[in-house]
Design a protein around this motif. Structure first.
Motif, PDB file in Angstrom:
ATOM      1  N   THR A 644       0.841  -1.199   0.000  1.00  0.00           N
ATOM      2  CA  THR A 644       0.000   0.000   0.000  1.00  0.00           C
ATOM      3  C   THR A 644       0.875   1.247   0.000  1.00  0.00           C
ATOM      4  O   THR A 644       1.841   1.341   0.761  1.00  0.00           O
ATOM      5  N   ARG A 645       0.537   2.181  -0.867  1.00  0.00           N
ATOM      6  CA  ARG A 645       1.217   3.488  -0.888  1.00  0.00           C
ATOM      7  C   ARG A 645       0.225   4.542  -0.422  1.00  0.00           C
ATOM      8  O   ARG A 645      -0.883   4.668  -0.966  1.00  0.00           O
ATOM      9  N   GLN A 646       0.637   5.330   0.563  1.00  0.00           N
ATOM     10  CA  GLN A 646      -0.238   6.332   1.170  1.00  0.00           C
ATOM     11  C   GLN A 646       0.350   7.736   1.008  1.00  0.00           C
ATOM     12  O   GLN A 646       1.456   7.905   0.526  1.00  0.00           O
ATOM     13  N   GLY A 663      -4.777  10.522  -1.008  1.00  0.00           N
ATOM     14  CA  GLY A 663      -4.829   9.443  -1.983  1.00  0.00           C
ATOM     15  C   GLY A 663      -4.124   8.188  -1.496  1.00  0.00           C
ATOM     16  O   GLY A 663      -3.241   8.224  -0.623  1.00  0.00           O
ATOM     17  N   GLU A 664      -4.541   7.049  -2.050  1.00  0.00           N
ATOM     18  CA  GLU A 664      -3.929   5.768  -1.681  1.00  0.00           C
ATOM     19  C   GLU A 664      -4.004   4.820  -2.868  1.00  0.00           C
ATOM     20  O   GLU A 664      -4.983   4.798  -3.610  1.00  0.00           O
ATOM     21  N   ILE A 665      -2.941   4.034  -3.055  1.00  0.00           N
ATOM     22  CA  ILE A 665      -2.892   2.997  -4.088  1.00  0.00           C
ATOM     23  C   ILE A 665      -2.520   1.680  -3.421  1.00  0.00           C
ATOM     24  O   ILE A 665      -1.567   1.621  -2.636  1.00  0.00           O
ATOM     25  N   ARG A 666      -3.289   0.642  -3.726  1.00  0.00           N
ATOM     26  CA  ARG A 666      -3.015  -0.685  -3.166  1.00  0.00           C
ATOM     27  C   ARG A 666      -2.632  -1.646  -4.283  1.00  0.00           C
ATOM     28  O   ARG A 666      -3.249  -1.648  -5.350  1.00  0.00           O
ATOM     29  N   SER A 667      -1.602  -2.429  -4.018  1.00  0.00           N
ATOM     30  CA  SER A 667      -1.177  -3.437  -4.981  1.00  0.00           C
ATOM     31  C   SER A 667      -0.953  -4.747  -4.241  1.00  0.00           C
ATOM     32  O   SER A 667      -0.302  -4.774  -3.196  1.00  0.00           O
ATOM     33  N   GLU A 694      -4.805  -1.084  -7.636  1.00  0.00           N
ATOM     34  CA  GLU A 694      -6.023  -0.266  -7.701  1.00  0.00           C
ATOM     35  C   GLU A 694      -5.831   1.025  -6.915  1.00  0.00           C
ATOM     36  O   GLU A 694      -5.183   1.039  -5.861  1.00  0.00           O
ATOM     37  N   VAL A 695      -6.391   2.108  -7.471  1.00  0.00           N
ATOM     38  CA  VAL A 695      -6.460   3.372  -6.728  1.00  0.00           C
ATOM     39  C   VAL A 695      -7.610   3.244  -5.730  1.00  0.00           C
ATOM     40  O   VAL A 695      -8.784   3.169  -6.110  1.00  0.00           O
ATOM     41  N   GLY A 704     -10.801   3.525  -7.972  1.00  0.00           N
ATOM     42  CA  GLY A 704     -11.132   2.204  -8.455  1.00  0.00           C
ATOM     43  C   GLY A 704     -10.449   1.801  -9.745  1.00  0.00           C
ATOM     44  O   GLY A 704     -10.636   0.671 -10.212  1.00  0.00           O
ATOM     45  N   THR A 705      -9.657   2.699 -10.326  1.00  0.00           N
ATOM     46  CA  THR A 705      -8.974   2.373 -11.580  1.00  0.00           C
ATOM     47  C   THR A 705      -7.618   1.712 -11.305  1.00  0.00           C
ATOM     48  O   THR A 705      -7.099   1.746 -10.196  1.00  0.00           O
ATOM     49  N   ARG A 706      -7.080   1.137 -12.355  1.00  0.00           N
ATOM     50  CA  ARG A 706      -5.768   0.497 -12.273  1.00  0.00           C
ATOM     51  C   ARG A 706      -4.686   1.531 -12.596  1.00  0.00           C
ATOM     52  O   ARG A 706      -4.845   2.323 -13.520  1.00  0.00           O
ATOM     53  N   PRO A 707      -3.555   1.549 -11.878  1.00  0.00           N
ATOM     54  CA  PRO A 707      -2.461   2.464 -12.228  1.00  0.00           C
ATOM     55  C   PRO A 707      -1.930   2.170 -13.623  1.00  0.00           C
ATOM     56  O   PRO A 707      -2.030   1.054 -14.134  1.00  0.00           O
TER      57      PRO A 707
END
Length: 807
Positions: A644-646, A663-667, A694-695, A704-707
């Motif tokens: 997770t990137r925060q 914002g946050e991105i989870r992989s 996913e964002v 909800g989109t993909r990076p």
């Protein structure tokens, strides 16, 4: 401590002492009449103790000077080899590969050389000329063999050790995080021309663009790998991503630490870091020259030399150089490059080594700006834009870059417990860059508007890393403790003039339009960044358990001076990152592991209230299995991760034009990497990556989109076979396929279709010669490799013929 600790140096003095012990034992054996050291030379080599054990090893030794071949034999078998330097002078060894016992491998290496050998114990062998007595004629003695080291050559495809994951020389199977290693032998067999190509069979890694000669940008685990995550010999290599590219020929190995790595390296991408280990001085004589010819009028000559400079072996060197004159698949874009990389090592005693390193490089190419989605991945009524189309103006576009670096590696062992290491690099980069970019389609949907700019970038980098390592014991626990402090200073100055240029018909281009540049720069800025990090790590061994604990505190300062507006901005940021991992080692080579790691990256800019942004942070939990079967030249790594990137910047809902850090991105995903020796001469590389990115928090409409540039599925397979005997001995055939699933662009509105491409190779080795032909994208598939702000074609079919001479 039970952890294997290979020799840190190749110091000849230490070798002489160990050789003297071997000679002493040989002499005593002769006097005592012990069977292990029979007085007479042994034709063909007899090794009853070792040969009868039935233990075999996976050998992959190229035809080369015999001294170098014996070093490879020792690294791949763990058997020490003692010999007199004059006994091997001028001799070459044939290629030896496959699963063999040590006796058979030695027989093949020494066949016809006039050199005999005998074992003093199951893991030590002494060589001599057939007409002399090994016990009394060895003279100056070299002792090869303490196994692979973290910065040394990789035998074949499978590496056993690395320092990228721990900053200590540690077995990969004991590192509680996924680490991939591509050695120079794999680079040579596949004839990789860029870092992205060298890593194309490593799971989960994708080049930022398909065709690209201006940078080494990558994507891993859903995140971009930029300049702060690219390292050379453990030190940051660039100030800016466009400062330079590293040619794989310069490298001994490329190592990828998957996932957060800030506890060792400071600010870096949560996706991981890439550490490139350059070729270092050798004591054994090493000489190679290679010539290449290929399509797109490619011509290249590369050379590599190394060896001792004095009889005592205190001084040794390495000199690697390359010159290339080449076109590319795109009209008017060249791929010209030249570099020279000298290195010099001084070993005043067995516990001290100082290596001086330098590189000078020049390159000439053009930036490949890509094309609109319409006409590449989206239908255009005029059809598909040609893959070789040039978007700019031949008389205007340019990318002239030069760089140099100088530094050192110093290490001193105080005693059996404490060792001090210090690495330093200073580098300067300059890039003169003219580019033309596309804007929007005109009504005919054939022509695009264009803009232009001319800029000069100047960068510098100073990196220093000092480490104190201690081998300690507390009760039943054995520790490899590491304390370190590192410092990085980067500067970046850009002066850019913006301009205008006429539109271009992308389906029937007519070049020659003039470019009008502004009289005053649109950008004139200077940036300076400083980072200091204090870190500590403890690798603890208890029986079959390995526990890793690490922590780091960083302080970062960034200042930007805008000479156009006369304004300045400065930020001070700090971050603490930690890491913990646990491994259990089964006797048969299986090692399950689990780990937690963190990362951080400073952010420039301010929020609506004028407050500086905090660094983005990354947290990863990873679990997996590593398998290195005993006595086999194979390894398998299976990893599962949640990352997770925060603190990601996203639109401020209350203040238009500003951002907030909500914002946050989870992989999360699975990666499988297998490097297998399936049979004598037959090797297989297999990789698979599943990435669910996913964002997960955003105010910018991309929730909800993909990076971008992150395929959900990637897979690769490579196999090669070397004929072991008969009329085809020396012939190697190989090939592979690579699959990359669909990706999306920066706005997550355009989908790039999945693609599959095939590669092939054939080579032949005889004596010191190697001839080869490699084909990348064998069937010349036309595909889009990535879309970000534009869409980029993947590399077309590339065929390279090579001939190399080693002596």
């Amino acid at each position: 401590m039970t952890r294997a600790r290979p020799a840190r140096h190749e110091g000849i003095r230490k070798a002489q002492r160990r050789g003297a012990l071997l000679l002493g034992s040989a002499l005593l054996g002769l006097l005592a009449g012990t069977p292990a050291m029979a007085a007479q030379p042994v034709p063909g080599g007899q090794a009853p103790t070792l040969a009868q054990s039935g233990e075999t090893y996976g050998f992959s030794i190229a035809a080369q000077p015999l001294a170098s071949a014996l070093r490879a034999f020792s690294e791949q078998s763990g058997i020490q080899v003692a010999y007199g330097t004059e006994d091997l002078a001028g001799l070459s060894g044939p290629a030896v590969s496959g699963r063999l016992d040590a006796a058979e491998a030695l027989r093949r290496l020494l066949a016809g050389s006039g050199v005999t050998w005998r074992f003093t114990d199951p893991h030590t062998v002494v060589l001599a000329r057939a007409a002399s007595d090994a016990a009394v004629t060895l003279g100056p003695v070299v002792v090869e063999g303490s196994g692979e080291t973290a910065d040394g050559p990789v035998a074949g495809y499978v590496a056993r050790r690395s320092a990228t994951g721990t900053k200590t020389d540690t077995p990969l199977i004991e590192t509680p995080q996924s680490v991939s290693v591509v050695g120079s032998e794999q680079i040579r067999r596949q004839q990789s021309q860029t870092i992205g190509e060298a890593l194309r069979f490593t799971p989960g890694i994708l080049a930022s663009q398909g065709f690209n000669r201006t940078d080494d940008g990558l994507y891993m685990r859903g995140f971009q790998i930029n300049d702060s995550s690219l390292y050379v010999n453990g030190l940051r290599s660039l100030s800016n991503i466009y400062d330079g590219t590293t040619d794989p020929y310069q490298l001994e190995r490329i190592e990828v630490l998957h996932g957060p790595a800030s506890v060792l390296y400071g600010q870096s991408s949560p996706g991981g870091v890439v550490n490139m280990v350059t070729k270092l001085p050798t004591i054994d004589p090493l000489h190679e020259i290679e010539a290449q010819l290929g399509n797109d009028d490619r011509k290249q000559v590369a050379t590599d030399h190394g060896g001792a400079l004095d009889e005592a072996g205190q001084f040794s060197y390495r000199l690697t150089a390359l010159v290339r004159d080449s076109g590319t698949m795109v009209d008017y874009i060249d791929d010209d490059k030249a570099f020279v990389a000298p290195a010099f090592t001084w070993r005043p005693d067995e516990d001290t080594a100082l290596t001086l390193l330098a590189t000078y490089s020049q390159s000439s190419t053009d930036y490949y700006y890509g094309f609109p989605a319409e006409g590449t991945v989206v239908d255009n009524p005029n059809g598909r834009i040609a893959r070789n189309r040039f978007l700019g103006e031949p008389d205007f576009n340019k990318w002239e870059r030069s760089s140099y670096s100088a530094g050192y590696r110093f290490e001193h062992r105080f005693d059996e417990r404490f060792e001090l290491r210090q690495n330093l690099r200073y580098a300067e980069f300059e890039n003169n860059y003219n580019d033309i970019y596309f804007g929007s389609w005109l009504a005919d949907e054939r022509s695009v508007t264009r803009g232009a700019y001319s800029r000069n970038d100047q960068s510098s980098l100073f990196a220093l890393d000092t480490q104190l390592q201690a081998e300690l014991t507390t009760g039943p626990l054995e520790h490899t403790a590491l304390l370190g402090i590192d410092y990085n200073r980067t500067t970046f100055q850009r002066v850019q003039y913006n301009g205008t240029v006429a539109p271009l018909d992308l389906y029937d281009p007519v070049y020659g339009a003039s470019v009008t540049l502004a009289s005053a720069p649109g950008t004139d800025s200077y940036q300076q960044g400083d980072q200091v990090g204090l870190y500590a790590q403890d690798q603890i061994a208890l029986g079959s358990w390995r526990l890793l604990l690490g922590g780091r505190q960083d302080w970062a300062n960034d200042r930007t001076d805008n000479h156009v507006t006369g304004s300045s901005a400065e930020t001070d940021q700090s971050a603490f990152t930690g890491r913990v991992g646990l491994v259990y080692l089964f006797d048969f080579g299986l090692a399950p592991y689990v780990s937690y790691a963190e990362s951080f990256e400073p952010q420039s800019g301010t929020d609506a209230g004028g407050g500086a942004f905090d660094p983005t942070t990354g947290q990863q939990v990873e679990a997996g299995l590593k398998f290195q079967p005993k006595g086999a030249d194979s390894s398998v790594t299976l990893s599962f991760y949640h990352l997770t990137r925060q603190n990601v910047l996203t639109s401020d809902p209350d203040n238009a034009g500003f951002s907030v850090q909500t914002g946050e991105i989870r992989s999360r995903g699975v990666e499988l990497e297998a490097k297998l020796a399936l049979a004598e001469g037959l090797n297989l590389l297999a990789g698979y990556a599943y990435t669910d990115a996913e964002v997960t928090e955003s105010n910018s409409g991309d929730l909800g989109t993909r990076p971008e540039n992150t395929p959900e599925h990637m897979a690769s397979l490579w196999a090669d076979y070397a004929f072991q005997d008969g009329p085809l001995q020396g012939l190697r055939l190989g090939g592979g396929v690579r699959y990359v699933g669909d990706t999306v662009d920066l706005s997550a509105t355009t989908t790039v279709p999945a693609y599959t491409v095939a590669d092939a190779m054939v080579s032949y080795e005889t004596g010191p010669w190697r001839l080869g032909i490699n084909a990348t994208n064998l069937f010349d598939k036309e595909y889009i490799a990535a879309c970000t702000y534009g869409c980029f074609y993947g590399e077309g079919r590339t065929v390279i013929g090579s001939v190399a001479l080693r002596w």
